[in-house]
Design an enzyme around this catalytic site. Structure first.
Site, PDB file in Angstrom:
ATOM      1  CD  GLU A 101      -3.236   0.285   0.479  1.00 41.90           C
ATOM      2  OE1 GLU A 101      -2.838   1.251  -0.204  1.00 41.90           O
ATOM      3  OE2 GLU A 101      -4.434   0.029   0.659  1.00 41.90           O
ATOM      4  CG  ASP A 102      -0.974   4.684  -1.667  1.00 39.79           C
ATOM      5  OD1 ASP A 102      -1.671   3.943  -0.941  1.00 39.79           O
ATOM      6  OD2 ASP A 102      -1.465   5.542  -2.417  1.00 39.79           O
ATOM      7  CG  ASP A 105      -6.436   8.572   6.177  1.00 41.19           C
ATOM      8  OD1 ASP A 105      -6.032   8.959   7.270  1.00 41.19           O
ATOM      9  OD2 ASP A 105      -7.245   9.216   5.491  1.00 41.19           O
ATOM     10  N   GLY A 107      -7.775   2.977   7.312  1.00 37.30           N
ATOM     11  CA  GLY A 107      -7.609   1.529   7.236  1.00 37.30           C
ATOM     12  C   GLY A 107      -8.770   0.837   6.532  1.00 37.30           C
ATOM     13  CB  THR A 109      -8.399   1.226   1.243  1.00 32.40           C
ATOM     14  OG1 THR A 109      -9.046   2.493   1.138  1.00 32.40           O
ATOM     15  CG2 THR A 109      -8.124   0.668  -0.150  1.00 32.40           C
ATOM     16  CE  LYS A 133      -2.494  10.745   5.998  1.00 28.71           C
ATOM     17  NZ  LYS A 133      -3.614  11.465   5.354  1.00 28.71           N
ATOM     18  CG  PHE A 155      -4.034  15.472   1.554  1.00 28.71           C
ATOM     19  CD1 PHE A 155      -4.938  14.411   1.450  1.00 28.71           C
ATOM     20  CD2 PHE A 155      -3.443  15.961   0.403  1.00 28.71           C
ATOM     21  CE1 PHE A 155      -5.248  13.867   0.218  1.00 28.71           C
ATOM     22  CE2 PHE A 155      -3.750  15.419  -0.840  1.00 28.71           C
ATOM     23  CZ  PHE A 155      -4.653  14.370  -0.932  1.00 28.71           C
ATOM     24  NE  ARG A 168      -2.754   8.922  -9.161  1.00 29.81           N
ATOM     25  CZ  ARG A 168      -3.370   8.459  -8.084  1.00 29.81           C
ATOM     26  NH1 ARG A 168      -2.686   7.959  -7.080  1.00 29.81           N
ATOM     27  NH2 ARG A 168      -4.688   8.511  -7.992  1.00 29.81           N
TER      28      ARG A 168
END
Ligand code: 5GP
Ligand code: MG
Length: 177
Positions: A101-102, A105, A107, A109, A133, A155, A168
């Site tokens: 994962e990138d 946040d 969680g 996803t 995070k 962010f 990106r």
């Protein structure tokens, strides 16, 4: 250094060199942990593409690579819904899976991706994320084994991560100011 994307200001947070150093260490850990086990790396698109490309250059053991793509949106319920746009291409039954994962946040996803992978009955699931995070995280993932950087609840863009679709391709990681 400051940049602007669609009138929003961002400042440099993590330089590419720092990311590369961290990836070398994670690579060593993976090479030791998965030696002779031929793991399957499952990247979560789109955000993971740059991280995954650099990470895999530090993984020197035999391994497979594939991708999934999820889309999250706010449905009728308050809770965010996540649906699968690109599913798993081949069976993961009996395999050792590493989800890449990138950023994690809330969680949400990741929870969906883990459920998707679990249905394939792999023997193990580990998660490798570039960014985490901790303050935003709403779940306790025992699979969360490899974390590049823990960051504050802010962010970020760059290195695969976008703001309104832009950014990106940035080599470094920036945070909103
Ligand atoms: P979660 O489901 O963990 O709340 O959020 C995961 C997804 O939200 C990430 O894969 C990413 O697409 C997006 N996201 C969360 N935090 C950030 C952030 O700081 N910057 C960007 N660009 N995307 C984020
Ligand atoms: Mg992601």
């Amino acid at each position: 250094m400051k940049i602007q994307i669609d009138h929003k200001d961002f400042e440099l947070m993590i330089e590419h060199e720092q990311v590369k150093k961290r990836l070398r260490l994670i690579g060593i850990q993976l090479n030791v942990a998965y030696e002779n086990r031929i793991p399957v790396f499952v990247g979560v698109l789109n955000g993971c593409f740059m991280f995954m490309a650099d990470l895999m250059k530090e993984v020197h053991i035999a391994s497979e690579v594939c991708f999934v793509k999820m889309a999250s949106y706010r449905g009728d319920q308050r809770e965010e819904e996540v649906k699968t746009l690109i599913g798993l291409p081949n069976s993961l039954k009996g395999r050792e899976v590493i989800i890449v994962e990138d950023i994690i946040d809330t969680g949400n996803t990741l929870k969906q991706v883990i459920e998707l992978v679990e249905r394939e009955e792999p023997v193990s699931i580990a998660v490798c994320t570039l960014l985490l995070k901790p303050e935003a995280l709403e779940y306790d993932f025992e699979e969360l084994a490899y974390v590049g950087f823990e960051i504050e609840n802010q962010f970020v863009v760059g290195y695969g991560l976008d703001y309104k679709g832009i950014g990106r391709n940035l080599k470094d990681i920036y945070r909103a100011v």
